[in-house]
Structures are given as C-alpha cells and as structure tokens.
Design an enzyme around this catalytic site. Structure first.
Site, PDB file in Angstrom:
ATOM      1  N   GLU A 105      -7.798   5.065   5.857  1.00 28.04           N
ATOM      2  CA  GLU A 105      -6.716   5.402   6.788  1.00 28.04           C
ATOM      3  C   GLU A 105      -5.617   4.352   6.776  1.00 28.04           C
ATOM      4  O   GLU A 105      -4.423   4.662   6.847  1.00 28.04           O
ATOM      5  CB  GLU A 105      -7.271   5.558   8.211  1.00 28.04           C
ATOM      6  CG  GLU A 105      -6.294   6.173   9.216  1.00 28.04           C
ATOM      7  CD  GLU A 105      -5.362   5.165   9.886  1.00 28.04           C
ATOM      8  OE1 GLU A 105      -4.373   5.591  10.489  1.00 28.04           O
ATOM      9  OE2 GLU A 105      -5.609   3.949   9.799  1.00 28.04           O
ATOM     10  N   ASP A 149     -12.501   2.176   7.829  1.00 26.96           N
ATOM     11  CA  ASP A 149     -11.837   1.006   7.250  1.00 26.96           C
ATOM     12  C   ASP A 149     -11.039   0.249   8.305  1.00 26.96           C
ATOM     13  O   ASP A 149     -10.684   0.793   9.359  1.00 26.96           O
ATOM     14  CB  ASP A 149     -10.934   1.423   6.077  1.00 26.96           C
ATOM     15  CG  ASP A 149      -9.817   2.364   6.490  1.00 26.96           C
ATOM     16  OD1 ASP A 149     -10.074   3.283   7.290  1.00 26.96           O
ATOM     17  OD2 ASP A 149      -8.670   2.176   6.043  1.00 26.96           O
TER      18      ASP A 149
HETATM   19 ZN   LIG Z   1      -6.617   3.269  13.095  1.00 28.03          ZN
END
Ligand SMILES: [Zn+2]
Length: 491
Positions: free
Chosen positions: A188, A121
């Site tokens: 994340e 992501d």
């Molecule tokens: Zn990162």
C-alpha cells in the site's frame, strides 16, 4: 440618500433573517441513540499478539528488490499461530506471495459480499531518526498500556483488529449471511498495485462484486481536531484524492562554467517549478469536503452553525479560511509539491541535464490527464520535458453518506463507543488501497475507530508511532459488532 440607506438596511435585514432561519432549521444528521453492546476483550492477549505483529519489519521500499520477504512470511506465520479458527474455517490465498486474501463464505451467496481491508506493509524509519525513537521501531514495546512501533497506527492496527474480531466471532459460532472477504495488501505504501490492485483484479476475473460494503483504513476518531466542535468526531473517508508525480527534465549542452548561458539547465528547471508554485490549482469547495460541514454544522454553537448553514452566502469565506492552513487547504484544491530535484555534478561544469519530480494530489472533479495538461500549459516552455513517473490514479468516486453502509458505521460506533460520539464524512487527502474499489461498491468507506489526539496525525509515518491499548481494544469491539451488523444490511 436616505431612501438608499433604508433600502440597504432592508436588504441586510432580509439577509440576516434568512441566515438565522436557516441556522435554526438545521436538523441533526447524527445517528440515533443505540443500546450499548459489550464485548469482553482479552486485553493482555491482544497486546501480546499486536506487539509481536509490530516486530516484523514489513517495510515497503520504492525499489521492490529491497523488500524483506522473510519479514512478511514471519508475520503470516504469526497470524496462523494466533488465529487458529480463522485459519481453519476461512479459505486463505496468498496473492503475489505476500498479500493475504481470506474468504469467509456467507450463508446466502446470492447477496453482495462485504470486504474488510488493511495493509501489512509499513513505511521505513527515516534514516538518521532511529535514535529519536523512545522505544525501537520494530521491538513492539508495551509500556503503561501503550504499544510502540512502526505500523502501530498505519496499518497493522486494522489487520490485527479485523483478525481478532473474526476469531472471536468464529469462537461464538457466528455465521455471516453475506460472504465476508478480508484483504490485507503488502504494498500500500508504494501504491498497492501488486497487493490490493491484484486482489481487485482477481475479484473481477472471478465475477465477484459489486460489494455491498467496503471498509478500509483512512479515518479515525478525532479528539479536539475539529474547530468549533466539542468532543470526539469519527471522521469517515467517503472519497480519496487522486495521485500523479510528474518528472520535469531539461536536457542540453553542458560546457565550461566560465562561459555560461544566461540560464543553465538548472535555472530553466527552477523557473518551471516556480511557475507551478506561483499558479496553484483553483480552489473548489464541494463534494466530499462539503459533506463534512453538512454533518458537523448542526452540532456547532449558534455562530459557526449560522455561518455553515448559509454557505450560499459564505462559501468564499469558508474556502479562504480553509486555505490558510496546509492540511485544510488540501481539502479544497489539487496540491502541488516539488519533492525531488537533481542537477549538476561539479562546481565548474555546466549541468547537461536537470530533473525534478513534482507530486500532485488530485481533487475529485479533476483527472490525471487534466492535471498533466494544466502543468504543461503553466510551464509553457518546450525545453522542459514532462512525463508521468508514478502509478498515477484518478480521484475515487464519492460514496454517499446517505445510505445503509454509512448508517451501519454510525450505528456500530454508538453501540460500541456510546451516543456522545459524532460522525462526519470527509475527503481523504492521502491515498489508501480502497482506491482499487472505486466504482465497485456504492459504499467504500475509510475508517478505523482509533482515537487520535492533536499530535496523533504526526505519528502516522512519523517518529514514535504508537497506539493505546484501550483504543485498540475498542477497535476490536467495533470490528466484531460491525461484522455482526452486516447481517442486518438490507438486501
Ligand atoms: Zn496506511
């Protein structure tokens, strides 16, 4: 009088002698010279595959219902098509649909496994800044050996270079002795609970671990970033700070603005925030932050070396120097950042409630609970309600640089990038998915050998994120050699 002056002179002379002796007796902690290892990387193929990976808008949003699942599925299909041996020979599991967990079985399952991490992501492009991009953020433009796009540094570079390296190793019939897991999370940038967090739980449920070695993003090769050190320094994260966001809320009677109390709810809340800003967390210079200076001091010219070799004397001075600049100040204290403030709806109506969010990045040695307790103590106003509104977590454990895991990074770097490069452990002041492995391996390191210059740090999460193809190719070489070298880890 004279006797006192002589006494002071004698003390100064002794101190000076100690300072000089300590400076001269510092031994280098840098890894020894290595024979260079060469690996031919197909640069144009790498550029094309990487560029395409940047075209999928795998954006993490605070509101998960906004996440574009198709973008992730597109990226997965691109990986399957680009890395056929990886997808033939490694077992692939999709975790919560969007995260990828690959298992590469080692020849000796009795040995502790190795975990290589990255995240798919990316952060959104800040609305209104689209036009500031020289090339569009999701076009994957390649120009003069530079590849542009959101995720070029953070963190599709990790994911793609790991996959490239494994594909090359499989083509050469390499067999790891230890089982190697590749874990690529999908959230994340919003804390990682459903991606890396869930994968870490799966390992626990299956009795996998502790890991011999965990490698994630979070470090880079800094060129000219470290004052007093000439040349390139590979900064390797050995720990990361904790995280908590506290909401402050003041509720009460509204009413007409023509007859206000001395302090409206907005005023009460503003005063609380001001108290927090005026009472920053205490400064502590130790642990992971000091390790960096321990590694770099012997490489410095005499004066800074003498200074750093004698922190028993100069530690308060060093702390003061670090405090002068926000990025280095973040290394020595828990930071306080008021990031959201809401209150009021109309100019002639008293606000019924006012809320703010203050984000804290927690230094190792403190905890989410100790931070929340100190905040309540400093605000000291029962009208202000305080609650945790984040996926908060404590600071990670500190992985020792004096061990085989850290040595393996140093050795690999010198094999791939030459003997001039220096190595320094450091404290990651942001967050990474590696936090989910705190305590699950003695060697959790955060590093990708991408070269970052003085302006490079602003590109991460910023406008015009991009990476040099040279750097990317070196990162493939590093991952390739690193995986090979894990076969030499002591049992
Ligand atoms: Zn990162």
């Amino acid at each position: 009088m004279k006797r006192i002056a002589l006494g002071i002179l004698a003390i100064v002379a002794v101190l000076a002698a100690v300072v000089v002796t300590r400076a001269l007796s510092l031994d280098s902690l840098q890894p020894g010279p290595e024979t260079p290892v060469t690996l031919q990387v197909d640069r144009s193929g790498l550029a094309a595959r990487f560029s395409q990976a940047l075209t999928y808008p795998t954006i993490s949003h605070q509101d998960r219902s906004d996440v574009d699942h198709e973008a992730f599925f597109g990226l997965h299909a691109h990986f399957a098509a680009s890395y056929p041996l990886v997808h033939e020979q490694l077992a692939l599991e999709k975790v919560n649909d969007l995260s990828l967990l690959y298992t590469w079985a080692g020849s000796n399952p009795a040995l502790a496994p190795v975990l290589l991490m990255g995240h798919q992501d990316v952060v959104p492009v800040i609305p209104g800044t689209e036009a500031d991009w020289v090339h569009p953020p999701f076009a994957g433009t390649i120009e003069n050996d530079v590849i542009w796009g959101r995720g070029a540094l953070d963190d599709k570079s990790s994911v793609v270079t790991i996959l490239e390296a494994v594909e090359l190793l499989l083509a050469a019939d390499f067999q790891p002795i230890r089982t190697v897991y590749l874990a690529f999370g999908h959230d994340e940038e919003v804390g990682g609970p459903e991606g890396a967090g869930r994968i870490a739980e799966l390992f626990d449920e299956r009795g996998v671990g502790p890991f011999a070695l965990v490698l994630d993003e979070g470090g880079a090769i800094a060129d000219g970033l470290v004052p007093g050190v000439d040349g390139k320094v590979a900064i390797v994260g050995i720990a990361e700070k904790g995280f908590i966001s506290l909401e402050l809320k003041v509720e009460g009677a509204g009413g007409h603005s023509s007859t206000p109390p001395a302090h409206t709810n907005i005023g009460v809340l503003a005063a609380a925030i001001q108290r927090l800003e005026n009472n920053p967390f205490p400064v502590r210079l130790g642990g992971a932050s000091l390790e960096m200076f321990r590694y770099l001091a012997p490489e410095m010219p005499f004066m800074p070396r003498a200074f750093l070799a004698n922190l028993w004397l100069f530690k308060p001075v060093l702390a003061r120097l670090l405090l002068a600049d926000p990025p280095s100040a973040a290394m020595v204290r828990t930071t306080t950042a008021a990031t959201i403030f809401h209150g009021g709806v109309k100019d002639n109506v008293l606000p019924i409630n006012a809320t703010a969010v203050v984000n804290f990045r927690i230094l190792p040695g403190e905890t989410t609970a100790s931070v929340a307790a100190r905040v309540a103590e400093i605000i000291d106003d029962e009208r202000v309600q305080i609650r945790d509104v984040s996926t908060s977590h404590n600071p990670s454990a500190i992985s020792t640089p004096d061990g085989p895991g850290f040595d393996l990074i140093g050795k690999t770097l010198r094999q791939v990038k030459g003997d001039d490069i220096m190595l320094a452990p450091y404290l990651v002041v942001g967050g990474t998915d590696a936090k989910y492995y705190s305590g699950k391996s003695p060697a959790v390191f955060r590093f990708l050998p991408i070269e970052i210059g003085a302006d490079g740090m602003q590109l991460v999460h910023g406008t015009n994120e991009r990476v040099d193809l040279d750097s990317l190719a070196d990162a493939v070489r590093f991952m390739h050699q690193f995986i090979r070298n894990t076969n030499d880890l002591p049992e």
